[in-house]
Design a protein around this motif. Sequence first.
Motif, PDB file in Angstrom:
ATOM      1  N   PRO A  98       7.943  -0.393  -0.781  1.00  0.00           N
ATOM      2  CA  PRO A  98       8.048  -1.879  -1.139  1.00  0.00           C
ATOM      3  C   PRO A  98       6.666  -2.693  -1.571  1.00  0.00           C
ATOM      4  CG  PRO A  98       8.588  -1.405   1.047  1.00  0.00           C
ATOM      5  CD  PRO A  98       8.571  -0.162   0.587  1.00  0.00           C
ATOM      6  N   GLY A  99       5.421  -2.015  -0.957  1.00  0.00           N
ATOM      7  CA  GLY A  99       4.283  -2.619  -1.003  1.00  0.00           C
ATOM      8  C   GLY A  99       3.884  -2.481  -2.556  1.00  0.00           C
ATOM      9  N   VAL A 100       4.172  -1.024  -3.056  1.00  0.00           N
ATOM     10  CA  VAL A 100       3.814  -0.958  -4.323  1.00  0.00           C
ATOM     11  C   VAL A 100       5.038  -1.430  -5.365  1.00  0.00           C
ATOM     12  CG1 VAL A 100       3.809   1.245  -6.151  1.00  0.00           C
ATOM     13  CG2 VAL A 100       2.770   1.415  -3.973  1.00  0.00           C
ATOM     14  N   THR A 101       6.143  -1.600  -5.233  1.00  0.00           N
ATOM     15  CA  THR A 101       7.362  -2.104  -5.906  1.00  0.00           C
ATOM     16  C   THR A 101       6.791  -3.889  -6.160  1.00  0.00           C
ATOM     17  OG1 THR A 101       8.867  -2.567  -4.215  1.00  0.00           O
ATOM     18  CG2 THR A 101       8.828  -0.515  -5.487  1.00  0.00           C
ATOM     19  N   ASN A 102       6.361  -4.337  -5.145  1.00  0.00           N
ATOM     20  CA  ASN A 102       5.972  -5.636  -5.369  1.00  0.00           C
ATOM     21  C   ASN A 102       4.978  -6.034  -6.062  1.00  0.00           C
ATOM     22  OD1 ASN A 102       8.075  -6.862  -3.497  1.00  0.00           O
ATOM     23  ND2 ASN A 102       6.917  -6.761  -1.783  1.00  0.00           N
ATOM     24  N   THR A 103       4.199  -5.123  -6.531  1.00  0.00           N
ATOM     25  CA  THR A 103       3.177  -5.365  -7.464  1.00  0.00           C
ATOM     26  C   THR A 103       3.586  -5.114  -9.334  1.00  0.00           C
ATOM     27  OG1 THR A 103       2.357  -2.926  -7.794  1.00  0.00           O
ATOM     28  CG2 THR A 103       1.543  -4.216  -5.896  1.00  0.00           C
ATOM     29  N   LEU A 104       4.808  -5.021  -9.414  1.00  0.00           N
ATOM     30  CA  LEU A 104       5.188  -4.503 -10.629  1.00  0.00           C
ATOM     31  C   LEU A 104       4.843  -5.726 -11.836  1.00  0.00           C
ATOM     32  CD1 LEU A 104       8.375  -2.438 -10.189  1.00  0.00           C
ATOM     33  CD2 LEU A 104       6.386  -1.620 -11.453  1.00  0.00           C
TER      34      LEU A 104
ATOM     35  N   VAL B 282      -2.652  -8.651  -6.381  1.00  0.00           N
ATOM     36  CA  VAL B 282      -2.933  -8.100  -8.017  1.00  0.00           C
ATOM     37  C   VAL B 282      -3.423  -9.121  -8.809  1.00  0.00           C
ATOM     38  CG1 VAL B 282      -2.339  -6.803  -9.951  1.00  0.00           C
ATOM     39  CG2 VAL B 282      -1.746  -5.934  -7.614  1.00  0.00           C
ATOM     40  N   PHE B 283      -2.594 -10.293  -8.590  1.00  0.00           N
ATOM     41  CA  PHE B 283      -3.285 -11.325  -9.463  1.00  0.00           C
ATOM     42  C   PHE B 283      -4.725 -11.878  -9.013  1.00  0.00           C
ATOM     43  CE2 PHE B 283       1.457 -12.925  -9.617  1.00  0.00           C
ATOM     44  CZ  PHE B 283       1.667 -12.431 -10.907  1.00  0.00           C
ATOM     45  N   ALA B 284      -4.880 -11.860  -7.760  1.00  0.00           N
ATOM     46  CA  ALA B 284      -6.495 -11.789  -7.487  1.00  0.00           C
ATOM     47  C   ALA B 284      -7.424 -11.059  -8.102  1.00  0.00           C
ATOM     48  CB  ALA B 284      -6.552 -12.157  -6.035  1.00  0.00           C
TER      49      ALA B 284
ATOM     50  N   ALA C  90       6.415   7.461 -11.458  1.00  0.00           N
ATOM     51  CA  ALA C  90       7.391   7.326 -12.248  1.00  0.00           C
ATOM     52  C   ALA C  90       7.630   5.967 -12.483  1.00  0.00           C
ATOM     53  CB  ALA C  90       8.599   8.015 -12.187  1.00  0.00           C
ATOM     54  N   LEU C  91       7.608   5.047 -11.399  1.00  0.00           N
ATOM     55  CA  LEU C  91       7.970   3.687 -11.551  1.00  0.00           C
ATOM     56  C   LEU C  91       6.727   2.683 -12.213  1.00  0.00           C
ATOM     57  CD1 LEU C  91       9.796   1.406 -10.504  1.00  0.00           C
ATOM     58  CD2 LEU C  91       8.341   1.055  -8.621  1.00  0.00           C
ATOM     59  N   LEU C  92       5.651   3.173 -12.152  1.00  0.00           N
ATOM     60  CA  LEU C  92       4.551   2.268 -12.464  1.00  0.00           C
ATOM     61  C   LEU C  92       3.943   2.977 -13.894  1.00  0.00           C
ATOM     62  CD1 LEU C  92       2.252   1.580  -9.411  1.00  0.00           C
ATOM     63  CD2 LEU C  92       4.057   0.434 -10.371  1.00  0.00           C
ATOM     64  N   ARG C  93       4.434   4.096 -14.308  1.00  0.00           N
ATOM     65  CA  ARG C  93       3.844   4.697 -15.391  1.00  0.00           C
ATOM     66  C   ARG C  93       3.795   3.841 -16.679  1.00  0.00           C
ATOM     67  NH1 ARG C  93       6.324   9.411 -15.053  1.00  0.00           N
ATOM     68  NH2 ARG C  93       4.844  10.158 -13.833  1.00  0.00           N
TER      69      ARG C  93
ATOM     70  N   VAL D 295      -3.366 -11.148   1.882  1.00  0.00           N
ATOM     71  CA  VAL D 295      -2.477 -12.187   1.276  1.00  0.00           C
ATOM     72  C   VAL D 295      -1.232 -12.049   1.764  1.00  0.00           C
ATOM     73  CG1 VAL D 295      -4.046 -12.385  -0.701  1.00  0.00           C
ATOM     74  CG2 VAL D 295      -2.166 -10.832  -0.734  1.00  0.00           C
ATOM     75  N   ARG D 296      -0.176 -12.875   1.350  1.00  0.00           N
ATOM     76  CA  ARG D 296       0.959 -12.985   2.040  1.00  0.00           C
ATOM     77  C   ARG D 296       2.079 -12.176   0.812  1.00  0.00           C
ATOM     78  NH1 ARG D 296       1.617 -16.121   6.276  1.00  0.00           N
ATOM     79  NH2 ARG D 296       3.589 -14.978   6.642  1.00  0.00           N
ATOM     80  N   HIS D 297       1.746 -11.787  -0.158  1.00  0.00           N
ATOM     81  CA  HIS D 297       2.778 -11.035  -1.164  1.00  0.00           C
ATOM     82  C   HIS D 297       1.789 -10.041  -1.776  1.00  0.00           C
ATOM     83  CE1 HIS D 297       5.730 -10.009  -4.117  1.00  0.00           C
ATOM     84  NE2 HIS D 297       6.623 -10.383  -3.345  1.00  0.00           N
ATOM     85  N   GLU D 298       2.212  -8.978  -2.197  1.00  0.00           N
ATOM     86  CA  GLU D 298       1.434  -7.972  -2.681  1.00  0.00           C
ATOM     87  C   GLU D 298       1.125  -8.063  -4.240  1.00  0.00           C
ATOM     88  OE1 GLU D 298       3.282  -5.709   0.316  1.00  0.00           O
ATOM     89  OE2 GLU D 298       4.034  -6.932  -0.848  1.00  0.00           O
TER      90      GLU D 298
END
Length: 573
Positions: free
Chosen positions: A73-79, A51-53, A116-119, A44-47
Amino acid sequence: MDGGQIVAAALKAQGVTFLYTLVGGHISPILVAAQQRGIRVVDVRHEATAVFAADATARLTGIPGVAAVTAGPGVTNTLTALKNAQMAQSPVVLLGGAAPTALRGRGALQDMDQMALLRSVVKWSAAARRVRDLAPMLHTAFEQAQSGVPGPVFVECPIDLLYAEPVVRNLYGAQRGGRSLGARLLQAYLRWHVNRLFAGVPANPVQAPRPIAPALPSAERVAAAAAALQKAQRPVILIGSQALRTPNQAADLAGALTAIGAPVYLSGMARGLLGRDHALHLRHKRREALKEADLVLLAGVPCDFRLDYGNQISRRARFISVNRSRDELARNRRPEIGIQADPGVFLRQLAAHKFDGERWTPWLAQIQARDRERNAEIAVQAETPTASINPLHLCREINAALGPESIIVADGGDFVATASYIVQPPGPLTWLDPGPFGTLGVGAGFALAAKLCRPAAEVWLLYGDGAAGFSLMEFDTLVRHQAPVIAVIGNDGGWTQIAREQVEMLHSDVATVLAQSDYHRVVEGLGAVGLRLDDPELAAETLAQARQVAATRPVLVNALLGKTDFRKGSISM
């Protein structure tokens, strides 16, 4: 097997058929190995879309959806998408790349403390530190995502665990020469570190998944609820998404509600459960029914803002709540009978008790009359002329165009909320909306997953013009992956749901005004078909044309809307 192959084998063993991703060097071995094992890799074109899919795939199939994203940034874009899945209680497995284990904290590319960011937005998380960790960690991740209250989980997969051992040794320079004592010590340390990374990997690392049994209600609690329901004169049952967590049992659940015979309101993923014309299914004036009821049964529905924190339920009514979550079971309003269990299982067991539905006929007729009255009001309002197209008229035309296998994806504010009063899902699991987090931007990811999971279904994506801005670029994805969906943008040139109250209360439209842009031209540039609709008399014809196009290609109808006061006073807090 190298680490990428182990991850792919573990996904295959769990029944995963789609892996959603935005490519990155940290995760390339996973993607290549997954494709080799017959898992369809959907880029897809955005992470967030990935996750939505994955979220929508979990809802439609009952198997956790999986997304893989690169580090940083790949992980942070999923928040936002992860938080949406958490609030919607969707079992999602996110695989995140990470910097090499020996280079953490030393300035490696895209290195950060992802755990820590995703916890706060995942149910469970773990970081692999050796190749042998990958398979058991993924096995646990799938169990955690599905057990108890389902939700998203995160597995961090450092890059040096995914490539073959010779590649990793070369990456660390462990085989390079050097004469100084410091160089020799560094070489020795790196050799030890790489040896440790790859030590102890079993010949067959992947475990067979264990079935996840839902929490079962006790027979005593089911009997107590049945006894209370049998005494009620004016019962109301409200069904939420939790009851549909096992998609292949939707037909049994619909049969159970028919056997019980009480009036039913459906919300979230439960919309469409009883089809379009079931006599027990009520759609309008829910607040009034809850206030008048002498018994209210919430099945997988918390007393949050959607029920005015429980205040919509009369204090004189007997209150029964069934929920997987202990917290949601008594949030804001403590039930007289509280049952922590799977709501779908509970309702099927409840139906085994005998109920005399005929005694509720006068009550059912009363609220059915209100439904008919409201439908008649909407029909009249839909004929009121507006600039361009009346949104109620357009929604009625969309409803008339839906086929029996249609799936509706809702992504927007005012236009989509209007559609929720009019557009009726044709059957179980044919309505996808973000859920209680109210997230805009789910549309393209949900629609993509719906079309991939159910290729024969006609997928309708209902966009607000504000929401469309989050994922319109994903029409490139829909074209590349041959997912021909029908999108309709309700284009009224503004963030109308916000403007309704902001203008009236604060006397300013600041930041709520958009242009009625040519969104149909945007998707044409991405390889899809775009149609412009600005004449209400052409609505049915244009939608029919869109359906013909969608036999082979994605299509977007840019429908220019006029303003109405249909949803005046609809602010939520």
